[in-house]
Design an enzyme around this catalytic site. Structure first.
Site, PDB file in Angstrom:
ATOM      1  N   THR A  32      62.471 -41.498  77.484  1.00 37.65           N
ATOM      2  CA  THR A  32      63.404 -41.405  76.567  1.00 37.65           C
ATOM      3  C   THR A  32      62.822 -40.810  75.313  1.00 37.65           C
ATOM      4  O   THR A  32      63.507 -39.863  74.460  1.00 37.65           O
ATOM      5  CB  THR A  32      64.216 -42.777  76.237  1.00 37.65           C
ATOM      6  OG1 THR A  32      64.672 -43.233  77.341  1.00 37.65           O
ATOM      7  CG2 THR A  32      65.131 -42.759  75.093  1.00 37.65           C
ATOM      8  N   GLU A 223      68.258 -41.160  81.907  1.00 40.89           N
ATOM      9  CA  GLU A 223      68.557 -42.065  83.233  1.00 40.89           C
ATOM     10  C   GLU A 223      69.398 -41.199  84.249  1.00 40.89           C
ATOM     11  O   GLU A 223      70.409 -41.523  84.818  1.00 40.89           O
ATOM     12  CB  GLU A 223      69.714 -43.090  82.536  1.00 40.89           C
ATOM     13  CG  GLU A 223      69.166 -43.929  81.430  1.00 40.89           C
ATOM     14  CD  GLU A 223      68.299 -45.024  82.010  1.00 40.89           C
ATOM     15  OE1 GLU A 223      68.088 -45.220  83.125  1.00 40.89           O
ATOM     16  OE2 GLU A 223      67.810 -45.881  81.081  1.00 40.89           O
ATOM     17  N   GLN A 253      64.786 -47.132  89.327  1.00 40.46           N
ATOM     18  CA  GLN A 253      65.981 -47.833  88.416  1.00 40.46           C
ATOM     19  C   GLN A 253      67.228 -47.558  88.565  1.00 40.46           C
ATOM     20  O   GLN A 253      67.915 -47.371  87.754  1.00 40.46           O
ATOM     21  CB  GLN A 253      65.519 -47.713  86.860  1.00 40.46           C
ATOM     22  CG  GLN A 253      64.288 -48.289  86.504  1.00 40.46           C
ATOM     23  CD  GLN A 253      64.163 -47.961  84.763  1.00 40.46           C
ATOM     24  OE1 GLN A 253      64.518 -48.688  84.047  1.00 40.46           O
ATOM     25  NE2 GLN A 253      62.875 -47.384  84.723  1.00 40.46           N
TER      26      GLN A 253
HETATM   27  P1  ATP Z   1      62.927 -46.753  80.691  1.00 41.36           P
HETATM   28  O1  ATP Z   1      62.378 -46.300  81.973  1.00 41.36           O
HETATM   29  O2  ATP Z   1      62.980 -48.161  80.548  1.00 41.36           O
HETATM   30  O3  ATP Z   1      64.083 -45.955  80.009  1.00 41.36           O
HETATM   31  P2  ATP Z   1      61.157 -44.872  79.406  1.00 41.36           P
HETATM   32  O4  ATP Z   1      60.332 -44.397  80.191  1.00 41.36           O
HETATM   33  O5  ATP Z   1      62.448 -44.301  78.708  1.00 41.36           O
HETATM   34  O6  ATP Z   1      61.632 -46.616  79.801  1.00 41.36           O
HETATM   35  P3  ATP Z   1      60.658 -45.123  76.398  1.00 41.36           P
HETATM   36  O7  ATP Z   1      61.657 -46.129  76.245  1.00 41.36           O
HETATM   37  O8  ATP Z   1      60.570 -43.666  76.118  1.00 41.36           O
HETATM   38  O9  ATP Z   1      60.160 -45.450  78.086  1.00 41.36           O
HETATM   39  O10 ATP Z   1      59.154 -45.832  76.005  1.00 41.36           O
HETATM   40  C1  ATP Z   1      58.789 -47.319  75.866  1.00 41.36           C
HETATM   41  C2  ATP Z   1      57.946 -47.806  74.943  1.00 41.36           C
HETATM   42  O11 ATP Z   1      56.640 -47.214  74.754  1.00 41.36           O
HETATM   43  C3  ATP Z   1      58.714 -47.451  73.825  1.00 41.36           C
HETATM   44  O12 ATP Z   1      58.226 -48.525  72.916  1.00 41.36           O
HETATM   45  C4  ATP Z   1      57.943 -46.421  73.052  1.00 41.36           C
HETATM   46  O13 ATP Z   1      58.105 -46.214  71.660  1.00 41.36           O
HETATM   47  C5  ATP Z   1      56.528 -46.364  73.660  1.00 41.36           C
HETATM   48  N1  ATP Z   1      55.636 -45.154  73.836  1.00 41.36           N
HETATM   49  C6  ATP Z   1      56.228 -43.918  74.786  1.00 41.36           C
HETATM   50  N2  ATP Z   1      55.382 -43.053  74.727  1.00 41.36           N
HETATM   51  C7  ATP Z   1      54.441 -43.626  73.896  1.00 41.36           C
HETATM   52  C8  ATP Z   1      53.022 -42.772  73.384  1.00 41.36           C
HETATM   53  N3  ATP Z   1      52.730 -41.647  73.794  1.00 41.36           N
HETATM   54  N4  ATP Z   1      52.559 -43.550  72.619  1.00 41.36           N
HETATM   55  C9  ATP Z   1      52.674 -44.845  72.070  1.00 41.36           C
HETATM   56  N5  ATP Z   1      53.946 -45.470  72.517  1.00 41.36           N
HETATM   57  C10 ATP Z   1      54.619 -44.578  73.295  1.00 41.36           C
HETATM   58 MG    MG Z   2      64.371 -44.758  78.658  1.00 42.31          MG
END
Ligand code: ATP
Ligand code: MG
Length: 690
Positions: A32, A223, A253
């Site tokens: 995301t 998603e 997921q």
């Molecule tokens: P989901 O599959 O649950 O939707 P996602 O892959 O979309 O997860 P995000 O929600 O984008 O993951 O990120 C998860 C957490 O990790 C968030 O708190 C985000 O701020 C942090 N995060 C993501 N990338 C980095 C990064 N490069 N450095 C530090 N923190 C990060």
């Molecule tokens: Mg996400």
């Protein structure tokens, strides 16, 4: 934009602009984040915000994305982005171009309750549900089938070729066309139309397609694993010659298979788009190692998946706690007490705590316990605010004031609170309206001219007509909010809610929902007058139609209660997962034809759901289960979920088991024993020589 907030793989995804792009990665790996940074990057390159469409799974997730973007690119540009769900995009396109999409100018969006109402009456008309037949049908089963077919673009003829001989299939196939006709005659669309209709019209009408392709140049989808056939088709049709499509998702997921989502959309993305760039993200930024270890151990048990593992970036972390209580009430109490402790001890604010569960009925006991502690909370998923019966009743009266042509609202208002107006009377009103080329509400106002309605129903209708007329005049003279409040009092909606059975607290809460609606109507109205425009009620009600899917309270520091489904994409510092039991997680479908189907239906999807739940936690995770539960007055022994066995054992050092079954006894019988033992020991110490 600050590229240093991204790792190299994320950066690559953000900077890749030309052609289709897929980011396939596990939970918490920053997918995301890629979407939001990519949007910021596009804006930096001079792309107009109106040309960027970003789709998320819920309105809530979209709102969060907009908030994050507002911080990065400023509020004004964030507001101008086309950011929402597939449904909200479809609704927006239809409102802007009703002719192009073949819908009436003032179409209405039906909610699930309205759809059920239509199917119920069609069943009756087709002789299935009324007194003529003793068989009873599961409305939901019929509604769901029609929805699945629509989303797969199947016509009645095609459906008839593929259905197995099953009552629900046959009945749904029989009602399918009649249902579509009914929507047309009511000038309504359902949720599915917001996507299917858009996709099929774009496909049929090249000039309409070209217009929209020029309008939206960059498409981004979060998603993506949970898109269905119709949504995929809508994307394809919107995709212009530049083919700027970026999708992100995680096959582990995929949790909406039951609703027709096709995981093949993500797994086959690079087959469909031969030149697609595929980027995988390896690191998990969200969760502490004990949590990722549990998630990894669980999900390897699924066979149909891309092999990938969550590699935690964070270190340390307390063990995942598996708690077993004696029964359901004890589970709820333990969780609520623990939450209270966390907040009181300032170890976590409410907004960093979530309670997750498989089905919304599990929330009730927790709600009660939290209420007793005075801990404020919000409930996602399950029955959203605008779907509450009393709120829908109040909205029907609001519609009588602002769009009295709304047939469904008139019918609802005639029926609730009960006025002694029966089905026969309504049929007479309908017949009169049809004979005179008028609307139902006109028939109500002309009841004096209608033959065959006398006595009590006539009296009731006259009164109702008068109340509506007065309220409409009131709304004209003062405000709609005031007129609505008076009207609800006059028709005794408040009385009917407050005198309902149940504890005082619950009914008061129900009425509070109406107060919330009244306040929101008032705010909307005054905002319009402040801006010196007339309130656009169609827009207000249209928003409600979409929002009710996932309404959450806006006050900031609330504990979240949510189904796994509604928790997708979100994260909290502390997560409790309830009911990790056979029959609940995996869920036993009560409508399954055979018990064996009931659980084994889709065990892999159930496992993915649990995986989604676990991976919501950043710091701490508790899994709870009750050893017994009461079902219809009988106490049943409940087995632990098979998924618990798939988690690492206690020797692994990431899990700790905690058995509270004997706890209560400790305070009664065992206390005396313990006290005795303690005294003996004390005596022993005192008697020790030296
Ligand atoms: P989901 O599959 O649950 O939707 P996602 O892959 O979309 O997860 P995000 O929600 O984008 O993951 O990120 C998860 C957490 O990790 C968030 O708190 C985000 O701020 C942090 N995060 C993501 N990338 C980095 C990064 N490069 N450095 C530090 N923190 C990060
Ligand atoms: Mg996400």
């Amino acid at each position: 934009m600050d590229l240093s907030a991204l790792n190299p793989a994320q950066r690559e995804a953000v900077l890749h602009i030309e052609g289709p792009l897929l980011v396939l990665a596990g939970a918490g790996s920053g997918k995301t984040r890629v979407i939001t940074h990519r949007i910021a990057h596009l804006l930096e390159r001079g792309v107009e915000p109106e040309q960027i469409v970003a789709l998320s799974f819920t309105n809530k997730a979209a709102d969060e994305m907009r908030e994050r973007l507002a911080k990065m690119v400023g509020k004004k540009r964030a507001e101008a982005l086309v950011l929402g769900t597939f449904h909200s995009l479809g609704s927006r396109m239809m409102r802007e171009d009703p002719k192009g999409f073949g819908v009436p100018k003032r179409f209405q969006i039906l909610d699930q309750g309205d759809v059920y109402g239509i199917i119920r009456s069609l069943l009756r008309e087709h002789g299935y549900h009324g007194p003529a037949s003793k068989r009873r049908f599961d409305l939901g089963a019929v509604v769901q089938r029609i929805s699945l077919w629509k989303n797969d673009f199947l016509t009645t003829a095609q459906v008839k070729n593929i259905i197995s001989s099953n009552d629900y299939d046959d009945i749904a196939a029989e009602l399918y066309d009649a249902y579509e006709d009914r929507l047309r005659s009511l000038a309504c669309v359902d949720f599915d139309d917001l996507v299917c209709r858009i996709a099929s019209r774009l496909q049929e009408d090249p000039s309409c397609k070209k217009r929209w392709q020029q309008r939206f140049r960059y498409l981004l989808v979060d998603e993506y694993q949970d898109t269905n056939t119709a949504q995929f088709q809508m994307l394809l049709e919107l995709l212009g010659p530049e083919r700027n499509l970026c999708v992100v998702g995680d096959d582990d997921q995929a949790i909406y298979g039951w609703r027709g989502a096709k995981v093949a959309n993500i797994l086959g993305f690079d087959v469909y788009f031969r030149d697609a760039k595929v980027i995988k993200l390896e690191a998990n930024y969200r969760s502490k190692p004990p949590i990722t270890t549990c998630a990894n151990a669980l999900i390897v048990h699924n066979s149909s998946r891309h092999d990938k593992e969550l590699v935690p970036k964070r270190s340390g972390g307390e063990k995942v706690e598996v708690v077993v209580t004696r029964d359901g009430p004890m589970e709820a109490k333990w969780v609520a007490d623990k939450i209270y402790e966390l907040i009181q001890g300032r170890r976590a604010p409410g907004r960093e705590i979530a309670v997750l569960y498989r089905s919304s009925r599990q929330a009730r006991a927790i709600e009660q316990n939290l209420q007793e502690h005075g801990v404020p909370f919000r409930v996602l998923g399950g029955q959203p605010f605008y779907d509450k019966k009393v709120v829908k009743d109040a909205i029907a009266y609001l519609k009588l004031l602002v769009i009295p042509s709304d047939e469904i609202a008139v019918r609802r208002a005639l029926d609730t609170p009960s006025k002694g107006i029966g089905r026969k009377t309504i049929e007479r009103l309908d017949a009169w309206a049809e004979g005179h080329g008028k609307r139902l509400i006109d028939a109500v106002h002309h009841v004096a001219e209608i033959e065959g309605i006398g006595g009590r129903p006539r009296h009731a209708l006259e009164r109702f007509s008068q109340q509506i007329r007065h309220a409409q005049a009131d709304a004209h003279q003062s405000t709609v909010a005031d007129a609505l409040r008076k009207l609800l009092d006059e028709v005794r909606l408040r009385d009917s809610v407050l005198k309902d059975t149940g504890s005082g607290k619950v009914t008061q809460n129900r009425w509070n929902s109406v107060e919330f609606l009244l306040a929101s109507v008032g705010k909307f109205e005054s905002r319009a007058w402040d801006a010196k425009t007339k309130p656009k009620w169609g827009e207000y009600l249209g928003n409600i139609d979409l929002k009710k899917k996932d309404e959450g309270d806006q006050t900031p520091d609330l504990v979240t209660l949510s189904t796994f489904h509604s928790a997708k994409g979100l994260e909290w510092g502390n997560v409790f997962i309830l009911g990790v039991e056979e029959g609940t997680m995996p869920h036993k479908r009560t409508d399954a034809p055979r018990l064996s189907d009931a659980i084994s239906g889709d065990i892999e999807e159930e496992r993915r759901l649990f995986y989604v739940g676990i991976t919501r936690a950043r710091d701490r995770l508790w899994l709870t289960r009750a050893a017994t539960r009461v079902d219809r007055g009988r106490e049943l022994e409940i087995l632990p979920s098979r998924f618990l066995e798939e988690l690492p054992d206690e020797d692994s050092g990431v899990i700790e088991h905690c058995d509270l079954r004997e706890r209560e006894k400790l305070t009664t019988e065992t206390m005396e024993e313990l006290a005795g033992a303690f005294l003996n020991q004390l005596a022993g110490v005192q008697n020790r020589p030296g």
